[in-house]
Design a protein around this motif. Structure first.
Motif, PDB file in Angstrom:
ATOM      1  N   GLY A 126     -42.653 -37.157 -10.087  1.00 61.17           N
ATOM      2  CA  GLY A 126     -44.081 -36.895 -10.683  1.00 61.17           C
ATOM      3  C   GLY A 126     -43.918 -37.823 -12.071  1.00 61.17           C
TER       4      GLY A 126
ATOM      5  N   HIS B 289     -31.439 -40.998 -11.202  1.00 59.50           N
ATOM      6  CA  HIS B 289     -32.181 -40.769 -10.201  1.00 59.50           C
ATOM      7  C   HIS B 289     -32.889 -42.072  -9.590  1.00 59.50           C
ATOM      8  CE1 HIS B 289     -31.984 -36.625 -10.549  1.00 59.50           C
ATOM      9  NE2 HIS B 289     -31.881 -36.802 -11.989  1.00 59.50           N
TER      10      HIS B 289
ATOM     11  N   ARG C  88     -34.288 -50.694  -4.367  1.00 58.01           N
ATOM     12  CA  ARG C  88     -35.203 -51.703  -4.967  1.00 58.01           C
ATOM     13  C   ARG C  88     -34.518 -52.951  -5.416  1.00 58.01           C
ATOM     14  NH1 ARG C  88     -39.303 -49.726  -3.263  1.00 58.01           N
ATOM     15  NH2 ARG C  88     -40.507 -47.976  -4.188  1.00 58.01           N
TER      16      ARG C  88
ATOM     17  N   PRO D  99     -49.168 -48.170  -3.325  1.00 53.42           N
ATOM     18  CA  PRO D  99     -49.848 -46.993  -3.378  1.00 53.42           C
ATOM     19  C   PRO D  99     -49.261 -45.849  -4.519  1.00 53.42           C
ATOM     20  CG  PRO D  99     -49.231 -47.374  -1.523  1.00 53.42           C
ATOM     21  CD  PRO D  99     -48.442 -48.435  -2.262  1.00 53.42           C
ATOM     22  N   ARG D 100     -50.050 -44.850  -4.780  1.00 52.80           N
ATOM     23  CA  ARG D 100     -49.649 -44.026  -5.881  1.00 52.80           C
ATOM     24  C   ARG D 100     -48.148 -43.339  -5.774  1.00 52.80           C
ATOM     25  NH1 ARG D 100     -52.923 -41.704  -9.590  1.00 52.80           N
ATOM     26  NH2 ARG D 100     -55.085 -42.318  -9.241  1.00 52.80           N
ATOM     27  N   ARG D 101     -47.653 -43.451  -6.620  1.00 53.52           N
ATOM     28  CA  ARG D 101     -46.387 -42.533  -6.676  1.00 53.52           C
ATOM     29  C   ARG D 101     -45.271 -43.019  -5.808  1.00 53.52           C
ATOM     30  NH1 ARG D 101     -48.451 -39.683 -10.097  1.00 53.52           N
ATOM     31  NH2 ARG D 101     -49.413 -37.831  -9.928  1.00 53.52           N
ATOM     32  N   TRP D 102     -45.211 -44.445  -5.612  1.00 56.07           N
ATOM     33  CA  TRP D 102     -43.960 -45.052  -5.003  1.00 56.07           C
ATOM     34  C   TRP D 102     -43.066 -45.519  -5.844  1.00 56.07           C
ATOM     35  CZ3 TRP D 102     -45.236 -48.341   0.310  1.00 56.07           C
ATOM     36  CH2 TRP D 102     -45.726 -47.690   1.226  1.00 56.07           C
ATOM     37  N   GLY D 103     -43.399 -45.700  -7.216  1.00 54.93           N
ATOM     38  CA  GLY D 103     -42.185 -46.131  -7.845  1.00 54.93           C
ATOM     39  C   GLY D 103     -42.540 -47.341  -8.732  1.00 54.93           C
ATOM     40  N   LYS D 104     -43.887 -47.832  -9.188  1.00 57.42           N
ATOM     41  CA  LYS D 104     -44.216 -48.982  -9.898  1.00 57.42           C
ATOM     42  C   LYS D 104     -43.595 -48.718 -11.223  1.00 57.42           C
ATOM     43  CE  LYS D 104     -48.472 -48.178  -8.945  1.00 57.42           C
ATOM     44  NZ  LYS D 104     -48.240 -47.080  -8.151  1.00 57.42           N
ATOM     45  N   THR D 105     -43.905 -47.796 -11.872  1.00 56.54           N
ATOM     46  CA  THR D 105     -43.434 -47.516 -13.256  1.00 56.54           C
ATOM     47  C   THR D 105     -41.951 -47.353 -13.631  1.00 56.54           C
ATOM     48  OG1 THR D 105     -45.405 -46.290 -13.870  1.00 56.54           O
ATOM     49  CG2 THR D 105     -43.725 -46.021 -15.315  1.00 56.54           C
ATOM     50  N   SER D 106     -41.342 -46.767 -12.525  1.00 56.12           N
ATOM     51  CA  SER D 106     -39.948 -46.563 -12.588  1.00 56.12           C
ATOM     52  C   SER D 106     -39.285 -47.740 -12.213  1.00 56.12           C
ATOM     53  CB  SER D 106     -39.573 -45.948 -11.410  1.00 56.12           C
ATOM     54  OG  SER D 106     -40.043 -44.486 -11.487  1.00 56.12           O
TER      55      SER D 106
ATOM     56  N   SER E 119     -52.183 -48.150 -10.567  1.00 60.32           N
ATOM     57  CA  SER E 119     -51.877 -47.131  -9.452  1.00 60.32           C
ATOM     58  C   SER E 119     -53.090 -47.153  -8.276  1.00 60.32           C
ATOM     59  CB  SER E 119     -51.866 -45.661 -10.063  1.00 60.32           C
ATOM     60  OG  SER E 119     -52.906 -45.315 -10.709  1.00 60.32           O
TER      61      SER E 119
ATOM     62  N   SER F 193     -41.708 -42.161  -1.854  1.00 60.35           N
ATOM     63  CA  SER F 193     -40.799 -41.878  -2.961  1.00 60.35           C
ATOM     64  C   SER F 193     -40.920 -40.415  -3.648  1.00 60.35           C
ATOM     65  CB  SER F 193     -40.831 -43.052  -4.191  1.00 60.35           C
ATOM     66  OG  SER F 193     -40.640 -44.231  -3.813  1.00 60.35           O
ATOM     67  N   SER F 194     -41.893 -40.381  -4.037  1.00 59.96           N
ATOM     68  CA  SER F 194     -42.222 -38.963  -4.942  1.00 59.96           C
ATOM     69  C   SER F 194     -41.957 -37.602  -4.152  1.00 59.96           C
ATOM     70  CB  SER F 194     -43.551 -38.955  -5.539  1.00 59.96           C
ATOM     71  OG  SER F 194     -43.668 -37.749  -6.506  1.00 59.96           O
TER      72      SER F 194
ATOM     73  N   GLN G  43     -38.359 -36.999  -2.868  1.00 55.76           N
ATOM     74  CA  GLN G  43     -37.512 -36.223  -4.046  1.00 55.76           C
ATOM     75  C   GLN G  43     -38.081 -34.600  -4.080  1.00 55.76           C
ATOM     76  OE1 GLN G  43     -35.805 -37.314  -6.877  1.00 55.76           O
ATOM     77  NE2 GLN G  43     -35.825 -39.518  -7.027  1.00 55.76           N
TER      78      GLN G  43
HETATM   79  N1  LIG Z   1     -36.565 -46.256  -7.347  1.00 56.35           N
HETATM   80  C1  LIG Z   1     -36.843 -45.008  -7.100  1.00 56.35           C
HETATM   81  N2  LIG Z   1     -35.586 -44.060  -6.610  1.00 56.35           N
HETATM   82  C2  LIG Z   1     -35.777 -43.005  -6.741  1.00 56.35           C
HETATM   83  N3  LIG Z   1     -36.895 -42.189  -6.571  1.00 56.35           N
HETATM   84  C3  LIG Z   1     -37.926 -42.954  -7.138  1.00 56.35           C
HETATM   85  C4  LIG Z   1     -37.869 -44.312  -7.190  1.00 56.35           C
HETATM   86  N4  LIG Z   1     -39.211 -44.900  -7.634  1.00 56.35           N
HETATM   87  C5  LIG Z   1     -39.834 -43.803  -7.449  1.00 56.35           C
HETATM   88  N5  LIG Z   1     -39.521 -42.586  -7.239  1.00 56.35           N
HETATM   89  C6  LIG Z   1     -39.974 -41.136  -7.191  1.00 56.35           C
HETATM   90  O1  LIG Z   1     -41.260 -41.286  -7.168  1.00 56.35           O
HETATM   91  C7  LIG Z   1     -41.829 -40.632  -8.271  1.00 56.35           C
HETATM   92  C8  LIG Z   1     -42.825 -41.611  -8.845  1.00 56.35           C
HETATM   93  O2  LIG Z   1     -42.420 -42.916  -9.508  1.00 56.35           O
HETATM   94  P1  LIG Z   1     -43.387 -43.581 -10.496  1.00 56.35           P
HETATM   95  O3  LIG Z   1     -43.769 -42.651 -11.591  1.00 56.35           O
HETATM   96  O4  LIG Z   1     -42.584 -44.777 -10.795  1.00 56.35           O
HETATM   97  O5  LIG Z   1     -44.370 -44.204  -9.559  1.00 56.35           O
HETATM   98  P2  LIG Z   1     -45.746 -44.928  -9.833  1.00 56.35           P
HETATM   99  O6  LIG Z   1     -46.135 -45.924  -8.633  1.00 56.35           O
HETATM  100  O7  LIG Z   1     -45.813 -45.405 -10.972  1.00 56.35           O
HETATM  101  O8  LIG Z   1     -46.962 -43.662  -9.868  1.00 56.35           O
HETATM  102  P3  LIG Z   1     -48.412 -43.744 -10.306  1.00 56.35           P
HETATM  103  O9  LIG Z   1     -48.940 -44.186  -9.219  1.00 56.35           O
HETATM  104  O10 LIG Z   1     -48.582 -42.480 -10.523  1.00 56.35           O
HETATM  105  O11 LIG Z   1     -48.433 -44.484 -11.617  1.00 56.35           O
HETATM  106  C9  LIG Z   1     -40.733 -40.488  -9.203  1.00 56.35           C
HETATM  107  O12 LIG Z   1     -40.830 -39.298 -10.115  1.00 56.35           O
HETATM  108  C10 LIG Z   1     -39.467 -40.333  -8.253  1.00 56.35           C
HETATM  109  O13 LIG Z   1     -39.456 -38.841  -7.754  1.00 56.35           O
END
Ligand SMILES: Nc1ncnc2c1ncn2[C@@H]1O[C@H](COP(=O)(O)OP(=O)(O)OP(=O)(O)O)[C@@H](O)[C@H]1O
Ligand SMILES: [Mg+2]
Length: 374
Positions: free
Chosen positions: A8, A15, A19, A41-48, A193, A257-258, A261
């Motif tokens: 989230g 964590h 990538r 797509p949403r919550r795949w890990g762009k911001t991370s 997102s 991804s999300s 976890q």
């Molecule tokens: N490289 C990674 N390794 C492990 N878990 C990850 C990784 N990237 C994303 N996640 C998981 O996915 C969740 C969402 O990541 P993140 O907020 O980076 O996604 P996002 O694409 O920016 O989401 P949003 O669409 O809401 O902006 C994280 O809380 C984590 O659980």
């Protein structure tokens, strides 16, 4: 506190996994001043990913600026957030940014408030309006600061799809592109997102941001990368996660991804003995669906009968050919024009996604949840 799993919010340190290729590509782009558009797509890990890459660039001439424009509703909201982020993140002390503000953005009456946010000592509001500054002055601010200091600025703008919702969005996009494309010391990483909205901004020939930079599409993190992470986190909690259940966690959520976890966390909670059993996993999966019920109910309660019929077809593994008469009849989808409308509405609501393999649910857990209900 050791958090076994994180979901989230953006992740980093222990964590953040995988990538490797994306990290390399994005780092090179940021260091070499190449504009990047990151779509997933949403919550795949762009911001991370962007945060992780930014934190690992240690070139003193490259300054990374982050801004999140989720709360911006119009052009000048954007300029205020944009200018504040640049001033704040290129200066180390309050006095310094005040001096910058006066030097580069005359006619300002900035306000400082001390921030409750843990990673930010203070926040600034600049009070930029159409009366005080033209768009071009603000859009050019990073170039002036970069040039003066001999830096390269890489400006990372999260939730960039918001731009598409601004009133008179197209002319704003044109202004941005016109100014930004001439900057020599600044590059941009734009990500957001809503995959569909991002595609509209960047992939249509007629749009100002078409071919603005290198496109990056995130893939899911493969199961082979998840297994050691999941097993390692269980081990830290004194539990054993058998490999086949680690694989099932990934499969159940299609490596989203999300959800990987989150489901791993639910599985850990359900593991009463030392080793996770099939029944523990099954219970965790039911819990995940239950936990999402409120969210999914809200997301689906206003769907029309036609839209639900369309989703029923996808649940039956129909992914294309919706306008063929047998499919239209079986699922009662109405006319081909109606089908176009249904699809557009479901894309807009981020319930379905169109890929080169056809139409699919955007959210694998919503799919399982609907299967239980429909
Ligand atoms: N490289 C990674 N390794 C492990 N878990 C990850 C990784 N990237 C994303 N996640 C998981 O996915 C969740 C969402 O990541 P993140 O907020 O980076 O996604 P996002 O694409 O920016 O989401 P949003 O669409 O809401 O902006 C994280 O809380 C984590 O659980
Ligand atoms: Mg994000």
């Amino acid at each position: 506190m050791i958090r076994p799993f994180v979901f989230g919010v953006a992740v980093d340190t222990e964590h953040f996994i995988g990538r490797q290729q994306e990290i390399e590509n994005l780092s090179s782009n940021l260091i070499h001043g190449i504009n990047t558009i990151l779509i997933a797509p949403r919550r795949w890990g762009k911001t991370s990913l962007v945060n992780h890459v930014a934190e690992n660039i240690h070139d003193k001439d490259v300054k990374i600026i982050h801004l999140d424009i989720f709360s911006c509703r119009n052009e000048y909201d954007f300029y205020n957030v944009f200018a504040a982020a640049i001033l704040q993140q290129t200066s180390s002390r309050i006095e310094e940014w005040k001096q910058y503000a006066q030097e580069f953005l005359t006619r300002l009456v900035p306000k400082i408030s001390f921030s409750a946010e843990p990673n930010q000592e203070y926040s600034i509001s600049l009070g930029i309006t159409p009366k005080t500054h033209t768009p071009e002055e603000i859009l050019n601010l990073p170039e002036i600061i970069a040039e003066k200091n001999g830096w390269h600025l890489a400006i990372c703008i999260d939730e960039f799809q918001q731009i598409g919702e601004f009133p008179e969005s197209l002319s704003i996009q044109k202004r941005m592109r016109t100014v930004w494309q001439h900057q020599k010391n600044v590059s941009y990483c734009l990500y957001g997102s809503k995959k569909h909205m991002m595609s509209v901004l960047f992939q249509q020939k007629s749009k100002p941001f078409y071919k603005f930079g290198k496109m990056m599409y995130l893939n899911v993190i493969p199961t082979t990368e998840w297994i050691p992470y999941l097993q390692g986190r269980f081990k830290l909690e004194g539990k054993i996660l058998p490999k086949d259940i680690a694989i099932r966690i990934c499969d159940a959520v299609e490596n989203h991804s999300s959800y990987v976890q989150e489901l791993a966390y639910d599985t850990l909670l359900c593991t009463k003995g030392t080793e996770t059993t099939d029944e523990d996993f099954a219970q965790a999966f039911r819990n995940l669906l239950d936990d999402n019920t409120a969210l999914f109910t809200e997301k689906t309660e206003r769907l029309t009968t036609y839209q639900l019929n369309f989703l029923r077809a996808i649940l039956d593994d129909v992914h294309d050919g919706f306008s063929k008469s047998d499919i239209r009849d079986t699922y009662n989808l109405g006319s081909p024009t109606n089908i176009v409308r249904i699809k557009d509405a479901l894309i807009e609501k981020e319930i379905i996604d169109i890929t080169d393999k056809g139409v699919f649910f955007a959210d694998p857990i919503l799919m399982h949840w609907l299967r239980r209900k429909l």
